[in-house]
Design an enzyme around this catalytic site. Structure first.
Site, PDB file in Angstrom:
ATOM      1  CD  GLU A 164      -2.638  -1.206   2.611  1.00  0.00           C
ATOM      2  OE1 GLU A 164      -2.513  -0.254   3.408  1.00  0.00           O
ATOM      3  OE2 GLU A 164      -3.331  -2.205   2.851  1.00  0.00           O
ATOM      4  CD  GLU A 205      -6.668  -2.515   1.644  1.00  0.00           C
ATOM      5  OE1 GLU A 205      -6.022  -1.448   1.741  1.00  0.00           O
ATOM      6  OE2 GLU A 205      -6.464  -3.497   2.371  1.00  0.00           O
ATOM      7  CG  ASP A 319      -1.328  -5.529   9.930  1.00  0.00           C
ATOM      8  OD1 ASP A 319      -2.062  -6.098  10.755  1.00  0.00           O
ATOM      9  OD2 ASP A 319      -1.555  -5.549   8.702  1.00  0.00           O
ATOM     10  CE  LYS A 344      -5.048  -5.056   9.100  1.00  0.00           C
ATOM     11  NZ  LYS A 344      -4.229  -5.916   8.207  1.00  0.00           N
ATOM     12  CB  SER A 371      -6.618  -1.223  10.236  1.00  0.00           C
ATOM     13  OG  SER A 371      -6.484  -1.691   8.910  1.00  0.00           O
ATOM     14  CG  HIS A 372      -9.597  -1.225   5.697  1.00  0.00           C
ATOM     15  ND1 HIS A 372      -9.808  -0.881   4.387  1.00  0.00           N
ATOM     16  CD2 HIS A 372      -8.236  -1.177   5.840  1.00  0.00           C
ATOM     17  CE1 HIS A 372      -8.661  -0.645   3.779  1.00  0.00           C
ATOM     18  NE2 HIS A 372      -7.696  -0.815   4.643  1.00  0.00           N
TER      19      HIS A 372
END
Length: 435
Positions: A164, A205, A319, A344, A371-372
């Site tokens: 990303e 996304e 993450d 998450k 976060s998604h």
């Protein structure tokens, strides 16, 4: 009157056309809550278990009927009769009912769907917004968004290793204005890509997935889009972030970061030390404010070196490294690895554990980014969680695809509802960096 009378789950589809769960919770008063569960593409090996059926003749093996049955036949029986307002007791009861360290028996997707639906039913019973129910009277901070406008890695077919490329409107005065800034940059980027003859199809996304010549080409193009939209790159305007998702191209046997996995023959193959050097080079060259999973989830030594080198200048988000788990976060805090955690809800499986992770991070001076997942739904719970916890940051995709926009639109509603109380901190959201 607030007693749970029924719990019902069904199989629905997420934004990738794969099955997921939707759970409904009913109470004696008629108060009702519904929760939908997201799903990730690049998942950490330590995440809670997402229960799938494995029946290749149905939804390519990705069906969730087992999880649905677990809600309807096991969890429902256990929590009917509870007061819907007793979130922690209900979450703890489901954790105990599962009895495994990773929720592998009932499935984190089953447990999370119930957890969200319970919270929504409680808010409905009390006739207050979800963010108010979850956060109380001190709820006021609108999150600075991380907008994923270029997708690479496992989220697209683009030949870029980093998953990303994000923009953050850190200089905007309000969330509403920050969202506008991001949308205008997104459209400016689309125009630039078209002029270069690059594709403008979007990834999971909502970001573009063009065939760039490499990471720096992607960053340079974003900087041009920021300028074309009439904004400046930097602390007074828009800054850049990466989700490297390094575990996706880390070769465990050779202990190298193998960029050829996504970028093809001739791409770099870097040692842990060289990976740190490379990220530092990018930070020195560009207005980068945040880097997520810059190192592999098990490369603890690499994480510590990266944090020592960049931890005062850049937000280093764990993450896959932390998987929203207080056990891993506590170790990171103790060993000075990373300075931020990505939150998450489906990585850990209950709202109670999610809030515990956010609280632990804040107490240690770490930031928390709500976060998604790449496989999303129209459920906007994470927007309410971000505001309820005053987290200060949210990561919920690009400026396209309704599954992403649903969260942004909910935040616009919340900002309106809060009125003069609402705060948007922008660059001050990075409270642990030394400027």
């Amino acid at each position: 009157m607030s007693i749970i009378t029924d719990v019902y789950a069904r199989e629905v589809l997420d934004s990738r056309g794969n099955p997921t769960l939707e759970v409904e919770v009913y109470t004696e008063s008629g108060a009702f809550g519904r929760g939908m569960v997201p799903s990730g593409a690049s998942t950490g090996e330590h995440e809670a278990v997402e229960l799938r059926d494995g029946d290749k003749s149905r939804y390519l093996g990705l069906g969730t009927q087992k999880a649905v049955d677990n809600v309807n036949n096991i969890i429902a029986e256990a929590i009917i009769g509870y007061d819907v307002r007793d979130q922690q007791a209900i979450d703890r009861a489901m954790i105990a009912l599962d009895g495994t360290p990773n929720k592998g028996k009932l499935g984190a997707n089953a447990i999370l769907g119930v957890s969200i639906a319970v919270a929504r039913a409680a808010a409905d019973y009390l006739e207050v917004p979800l963010y108010t129910y979850l956060g109380g009277f001190n709820t006021k901070v609108l999150p600075t968004p991380m907008m994923n406008i270029i997708n690479g890695g496992s989220h697209s077919d683009a030949p870029i290793a980093f998953q990303e490329f994000m923009i953050m409107p850190v200089g905007a005065p309000t969330f509403k204005e920050g969202l506008r800034w991001g949308a205008e940059v997104f459209h400016a980027l689309k125009k630039i890509l078209k002029e270069r003859g690059l594709v403008t199809a979007v990834g999971d996304e909502g970001g573009f997935a063009p065939k760039f010549e490499g990471t720096e080409d992607g960053v340079e193009t974003i900087l041009k889009a920021i300028e074309a939209a009439g904004y400046e790159a930097g602390e007074n305007g828009i800054m850049i972030g990466f989700d490297c998702a390094s575990s996706e191209f880390y070769d465990k046997e050779r202990k190298v970061y193998d960029y050829t996995k996504f970028e093809g023959e001739g791409a770099a193959v870097r040692t842990s030390a060289e990976q740190v050097d490379y990220l530092e080079e990018l930070v020195n060259k560009y207005p980068i404010i945040t880097i997520e999973d810059g190192m592999d989830e098990n490369d603890w030594d690499g994480w510590k070196v990266l944090t020592e080198r960049l931890g005062k200048r850049v937000q280093l988000v764990g993450d896959d490294f932390f998987v929203t788990n207080t056990e891993y976060l506590a170790r990171g805090i103790k060993e000075n690895a990373a300075n931020s955690i990505l939150i998450k809800v489906n990585q850990i499986g209950t709202l109670t554990e999610t809030f515990e992770a956010i609280e632990m991070a804040k107490e240690a001076g770490y930031t928390a980014v709500v976060s998604h997942r790449s496989g999303e739904t129209e459920d906007s719970t994470i927007a309410d969680i971000a505001v309820a916890t005053n987290a200060g940051q949210i990561k919920t995709g690009s400026l396209s695809r309704t599954d992403r926009i649903a969260k942004y639109n909910q935040l616009l509603r919340i900002e309106d509802q809060l009125g003069e109380v609402a705060q948007y901190k922008g660059i001050k959201s990075f409270y642990n960096l030394k400027k």
